[in-house]
Design a protein around this motif. Structure first.
Motif, PDB file in Angstrom:
ATOM      1  N   ALA A   1      -0.015   3.383  -3.183  1.00 58.65           N
ATOM      2  CA  ALA A   1      -0.709   4.640  -2.904  1.00 58.65           C
ATOM      3  C   ALA A   1       0.114   5.828  -3.368  1.00 58.65           C
ATOM      4  O   ALA A   1      -0.427   6.796  -3.924  1.00 58.65           O
ATOM      5  CB  ALA A   1      -1.019   4.755  -1.408  1.00 58.65           C
TER       6      ALA A   1
ATOM      7  N   LEU B   1      -6.096   0.985  -1.771  1.00 61.47           N
ATOM      8  CA  LEU B   1      -6.459  -0.043  -0.781  1.00 61.47           C
ATOM      9  C   LEU B   1      -6.881  -1.361  -1.439  1.00 61.47           C
ATOM     10  O   LEU B   1      -6.291  -2.406  -1.146  1.00 61.47           O
ATOM     11  CB  LEU B   1      -7.558   0.481   0.150  1.00 61.47           C
ATOM     12  CG  LEU B   1      -7.065   1.377   1.266  1.00 61.47           C
ATOM     13  CD1 LEU B   1      -8.247   2.033   1.966  1.00 61.47           C
ATOM     14  CD2 LEU B   1      -6.238   0.586   2.249  1.00 61.47           C
TER      15      LEU B   1
ATOM     16  N   SER C   1      -3.842  -2.887  -3.440  1.00 64.65           N
ATOM     17  CA  SER C   1      -2.799  -3.531  -2.640  1.00 64.65           C
ATOM     18  C   SER C   1      -3.307  -4.834  -2.020  1.00 64.65           C
ATOM     19  O   SER C   1      -2.549  -5.789  -1.886  1.00 64.65           O
ATOM     20  CB  SER C   1      -2.291  -2.583  -1.553  1.00 64.65           C
ATOM     21  OG  SER C   1      -3.332  -2.222  -0.684  1.00 64.65           O
ATOM     22  N   TRP C   2      -4.571  -4.878  -1.679  1.00 63.30           N
ATOM     23  CA  TRP C   2      -5.153  -6.130  -1.141  1.00 63.30           C
ATOM     24  C   TRP C   2      -5.112  -7.221  -2.206  1.00 63.30           C
ATOM     25  O   TRP C   2      -4.735  -8.360  -1.926  1.00 63.30           O
ATOM     26  CB  TRP C   2      -6.584  -5.881  -0.682  1.00 63.30           C
ATOM     27  CG  TRP C   2      -7.290  -7.095  -0.203  1.00 63.30           C
ATOM     28  CD1 TRP C   2      -7.103  -7.748   0.980  1.00 63.30           C
ATOM     29  CD2 TRP C   2      -8.292  -7.831  -0.909  1.00 63.30           C
ATOM     30  NE1 TRP C   2      -7.929  -8.835   1.050  1.00 63.30           N
ATOM     31  CE2 TRP C   2      -8.678  -8.913  -0.101  1.00 63.30           C
ATOM     32  CE3 TRP C   2      -8.905  -7.662  -2.144  1.00 63.30           C
ATOM     33  CZ2 TRP C   2      -9.637  -9.819  -0.482  1.00 63.30           C
ATOM     34  CZ3 TRP C   2      -9.867  -8.584  -2.523  1.00 63.30           C
ATOM     35  CH2 TRP C   2     -10.223  -9.637  -1.696  1.00 63.30           C
TER      36      TRP C   2
ATOM     37  N   VAL D   1      -7.192   6.155  -1.842  1.00 66.19           N
ATOM     38  CA  VAL D   1      -8.341   5.272  -1.600  1.00 66.19           C
ATOM     39  C   VAL D   1      -8.339   4.111  -2.594  1.00 66.19           C
ATOM     40  O   VAL D   1      -8.602   2.958  -2.214  1.00 66.19           O
ATOM     41  CB  VAL D   1      -9.652   6.076  -1.670  1.00 66.19           C
ATOM     42  CG1 VAL D   1     -10.866   5.161  -1.685  1.00 66.19           C
ATOM     43  CG2 VAL D   1      -9.736   7.039  -0.490  1.00 66.19           C
TER      44      VAL D   1
ATOM     45  N   TYR E   1       0.825  -1.206   0.000  1.00 64.38           N
ATOM     46  CA  TYR E   1       0.000   0.000   0.000  1.00 64.38           C
ATOM     47  C   TYR E   1       0.859   1.256   0.000  1.00 64.38           C
ATOM     48  O   TYR E   1       0.538   2.216  -0.692  1.00 64.38           O
ATOM     49  CB  TYR E   1      -0.944   0.010   1.202  1.00 64.38           C
ATOM     50  CG  TYR E   1      -1.747   1.278   1.298  1.00 64.38           C
ATOM     51  CD1 TYR E   1      -2.851   1.479   0.481  1.00 64.38           C
ATOM     52  CD2 TYR E   1      -1.391   2.298   2.175  1.00 64.38           C
ATOM     53  CE1 TYR E   1      -3.583   2.642   0.535  1.00 64.38           C
ATOM     54  CE2 TYR E   1      -2.111   3.463   2.242  1.00 64.38           C
ATOM     55  CZ  TYR E   1      -3.210   3.632   1.426  1.00 64.38           C
ATOM     56  OH  TYR E   1      -3.915   4.797   1.481  1.00 64.38           O
TER      57      TYR E   1
END
Length: 71
Positions: A26, A60, A63-64, A57, A22
């Motif tokens: 990000a 998220l 990255s998951w 935002v 992340y």
């Protein structure tokens, strides 16, 4: 005599991996958003802030998903 540390649970490893990813994803998405907004000619505060927040935002779920593919 060295003590062996217990391996963290798979879920804990995935969460750590996701947080590391992340931080990179990000930064890339927020930076790309800011550059796109500036290139479009919007040079006031709010378009830049909105683009940076949108990138953070969107990072998220990205990255998951990447962490799940790696782990």
């Amino acid at each position: 005599m060295a003590r062996r540390l217990a391996k963290p649970a798979k879920e804990g490893r995935s969460m750590r991996l996701m947080m590391v990813l992340y931080s990179m994803i990000a930064t890339a998405l927020a930076g790309s958003g800011v550059i796109a907004v500036l290139s479009a000619g919007y040079d006031t505060l709010w378009p830049i802030v909105i683009a940076a927040v949108a990138g953070a935002v969107l990072a998220l779920p990205a990255s998951w998903a990447v962490a799940r593919q790696i782990d």
